[in-house]
Design a protein around this motif. Structure first.
Motif, PDB file in Angstrom:
ATOM      1  N   SER A 138     -23.571  59.547  -2.361  1.00 53.80           N
ATOM      2  CA  SER A 138     -24.499  58.899  -3.299  1.00 53.80           C
ATOM      3  C   SER A 138     -25.290  59.904  -4.125  1.00 53.80           C
ATOM      4  CB  SER A 138     -25.479  58.003  -2.530  1.00 53.80           C
ATOM      5  OG  SER A 138     -26.261  58.778  -1.627  1.00 53.80           O
ATOM      6  N   GLN A 139     -25.266  61.197  -3.736  1.00 54.82           N
ATOM      7  CA  GLN A 139     -26.033  62.224  -4.452  1.00 54.82           C
ATOM      8  C   GLN A 139     -25.158  63.166  -5.273  1.00 54.82           C
ATOM      9  OE1 GLN A 139     -28.527  64.316  -1.645  1.00 54.82           O
ATOM     10  NE2 GLN A 139     -29.495  62.447  -0.886  1.00 54.82           N
ATOM     11  N   ARG A 191     -19.455  51.773  -9.425  1.00 49.45           N
ATOM     12  CA  ARG A 191     -19.053  53.062 -10.003  1.00 49.45           C
ATOM     13  C   ARG A 191     -18.280  52.906 -11.303  1.00 49.45           C
ATOM     14  NH1 ARG A 191     -16.305  56.631  -5.303  1.00 49.45           N
ATOM     15  NH2 ARG A 191     -14.918  54.812  -5.339  1.00 49.45           N
ATOM     16  N   SER A 227     -24.547  53.423 -10.973  1.00 49.13           N
ATOM     17  CA  SER A 227     -23.450  53.118 -10.052  1.00 49.13           C
ATOM     18  C   SER A 227     -23.914  52.219  -8.916  1.00 49.13           C
ATOM     19  CB  SER A 227     -22.862  54.423  -9.489  1.00 49.13           C
ATOM     20  OG  SER A 227     -22.239  55.176 -10.498  1.00 49.13           O
ATOM     21  N   ARG A 228     -25.154  52.404  -8.467  1.00 53.31           N
ATOM     22  CA  ARG A 228     -25.688  51.525  -7.421  1.00 53.31           C
ATOM     23  C   ARG A 228     -25.928  50.124  -7.953  1.00 53.31           C
ATOM     24  NH1 ARG A 228     -28.799  56.138  -5.930  1.00 53.31           N
ATOM     25  NH2 ARG A 228     -30.650  55.274  -6.959  1.00 53.31           N
ATOM     26  N   TRP A 229     -26.352  50.043  -9.206  1.00 54.48           N
ATOM     27  CA  TRP A 229     -26.670  48.726  -9.783  1.00 54.48           C
ATOM     28  C   TRP A 229     -25.415  47.964 -10.206  1.00 54.48           C
ATOM     29  CZ3 TRP A 229     -31.205  50.272 -13.567  1.00 54.48           C
ATOM     30  CH2 TRP A 229     -32.356  50.528 -12.810  1.00 54.48           C
ATOM     31  N   ASP A 275     -25.793  58.024 -11.031  1.00 51.75           N
ATOM     32  CA  ASP A 275     -25.971  57.566  -9.648  1.00 51.75           C
ATOM     33  C   ASP A 275     -26.698  56.233  -9.575  1.00 51.75           C
ATOM     34  OD1 ASP A 275     -24.615  59.688  -8.560  1.00 51.75           O
ATOM     35  OD2 ASP A 275     -26.407  60.872  -8.130  1.00 51.75           O
ATOM     36  N   VAL A 276     -27.763  56.093 -10.376  1.00 51.45           N
ATOM     37  CA  VAL A 276     -28.544  54.847 -10.348  1.00 51.45           C
ATOM     38  C   VAL A 276     -27.717  53.681 -10.881  1.00 51.45           C
ATOM     39  CG1 VAL A 276     -30.553  53.664 -11.326  1.00 51.45           C
ATOM     40  CG2 VAL A 276     -30.769  56.016 -10.487  1.00 51.45           C
TER      41      VAL A 276
END
Length: 425
Positions: free
Chosen positions: A138-139, A300, A295-297, A292-293
């Motif tokens: 995730s990072q 990907r 992709s979470r929302w 990254d943000v």
């Protein structure tokens, strides 16, 4: 031999943060050594009696050799581990940086910069291998964003610092001074780092769980046929070729452009060129964070593509405006904006290589970087040829804007959820 006792506090240890600091310093030194030649370009042309086409060829020699050896560098990192390979890479390029100051003509300068490219090749793919082993998935985008931020900040620092050193000790000794930082880094890295966090005594089980990686398996043969058949990989290569085509103008020719086309003195051109590097640094951080943000929302597939789809078309518009304005400062500001906007899509590109490459991340990222370097090599050569034959920046800058639009198209097609092989990622 009795194994070292691992301390097991409840909270996770923070050895990965030390790795991050190493990577950030590595990226800064790489771009410091890579970019410093741009501000010395006019002095080198004068002292060595070389033309702008020859100077463009020198810029391209580094990039082409870097491109040719990038995939082997990624493979070596996958095969032997980044501890040894990164130490070798940094020591080799530092030696070539120092020898740049010993050039006596076009051939010797071309040779040294070509060997500089050979030496530095594999740095980012090897770093990708480090990130896959030492940081949570995730990072990944964020870590690459920070690396690329410090890389461009190193490039920004190179502009005024190299001007100061040229005035103090001449451009020849400037290269020797810049080379020393890499030697110190290589020694410290080899002594402290381990390829696998499981083998490092400063890492406890809680940090291993946070990282979320298992001990590495033996490296399998590279599935070249599957790579060749992957539309995803082809689009990634097109995207990065076009992105770096546009980026390399800011790393090589911008200081000279501001002096010869906008009437700035060397110091002013150096500071305005540094602003473009700072803008790239901001773009890299924002691009990695947004990737990254988002992709979470949104997942990907959409999150990784968003920064490039926003930044690249806007960068093309900014370059066009920088070309037509008659105000030198406005032009420099618009180029700085374009540099930052292009950079939004760079960290997600590296994150996508990790997403689709899995255990082949070093090779996949090496292939992508090779294509990017080819774009950079063509870009710097085109500028030099146009200046010698047409005495104008209009054609190369127009191609710069078009390349950003091509990269945006490629981002539209890329699917970060589709692995490059049939194996699970």
């Amino acid at each position: 031999m009795k194994p070292e006792t691992r301390i097991q506090p409840t909270a996770p240890t923070a050895a990965r943060n030390v790795v991050l600091v190493f990577l950030l310093i590595l990226a800064a030194i790489a771009y410091l050594d890579r970019v410093c030649i741009s501000t010395a370009s006019l002095a080198i042309q004068r002292d060595l009696g070389i033309t702008k086409t020859q100077m463009g060829t020198v810029f391209s020699a580094f990039i082409l050799c870097y491109a040719v050896f990038e995939v082997p560098g990624g493979w070596l990192a996958d095969r032997f581990g980044p501890r040894l390979i990164l130490a070798r890479i940094v020591f080799a390029w530092s030696l070539m940086t120092a020898l740049t100051g010993a050039a006596i003509g076009f051939v010797s300068l071309l040779t040294v910069r070509a060997l500089f490219g050979v030496g530095e090749a594999g740095m980012f793919p090897s770093s990708a291998r480090v990130i896959t082993r030492w940081f949570p998935k995730s990072q990944h985008g964020r870590v690459f964003g920070l690396m690329l931020m410090t890389a461009t900040l190193g490039g920004a620092a190179a502009q005024p610092l190299s001007i100061w050193l040229q005035e103090l000790i001449t451009w020849r000794w400037m290269f020797v001074v810049f080379a020393t930082a890499g030697v110190f880094w290589a020694v410290a890295w080899y002594l402290w780092f381990r390829n696998d966090p499981h083998d490092h005594p400063a890492v406890n089980d809680a940090e291993l769980e946070l990282i979320g990686t298992n001990p590495p398996e033996p490296h399998p043969p590279i599935p070249w046929a599957q790579f060749q058949a992957s539309r995803n990989l082809w689009m990634i290569c097109l995207m990065y070729f076009s992105t770096i085509y546009g980026t390399y103008f800011y790393l090589t020719w911008l200081p000279e452009y501001l002096q010869t086309s906008r009437g700035m003195e060397l110091r002013a051109a150096g500071w305005w060129s540094a602003l473009a590097m700072i803008s790239m640094a901001v773009g890299n951080v924002l691009g990695g964070w947004l990737s990254d943000v988002a992709s979470r929302w949104f997942g990907r597939r959409y999150g990784r593509r968003l920064p490039g789809l926003i930044g690249l078309p806007t960068a093309a518009v900014s370059v066009g405006c920088a070309m037509i304005t008659t105000n030198g400062i406005a032009s420099a500001l618009l180029f700085a904006a374009a540099a930052g906007l292009i950079s939004l899509g760079v960290p997600p590109a590296w994150a996508v290589c990790l997403d689709i490459g899995s255990r082949y991340a070093g090779v996949v990222s090496g292939i992508m970087t090779t294509c990017g370097c080819l774009g950079g090599a063509i870009s710097t050569t085109v500028v030099g040829l146009c200046l010698d034959h047409y005495h104008s920046y209009e054609i190369p800058l127009g191609l710069n804007a078009i390349s950003s639009l091509v990269a945006a198209f490629a981002w539209w097609v890329i699917d970060p959820d589709r692995p490059v092989t049939n194996e699970e990622t």
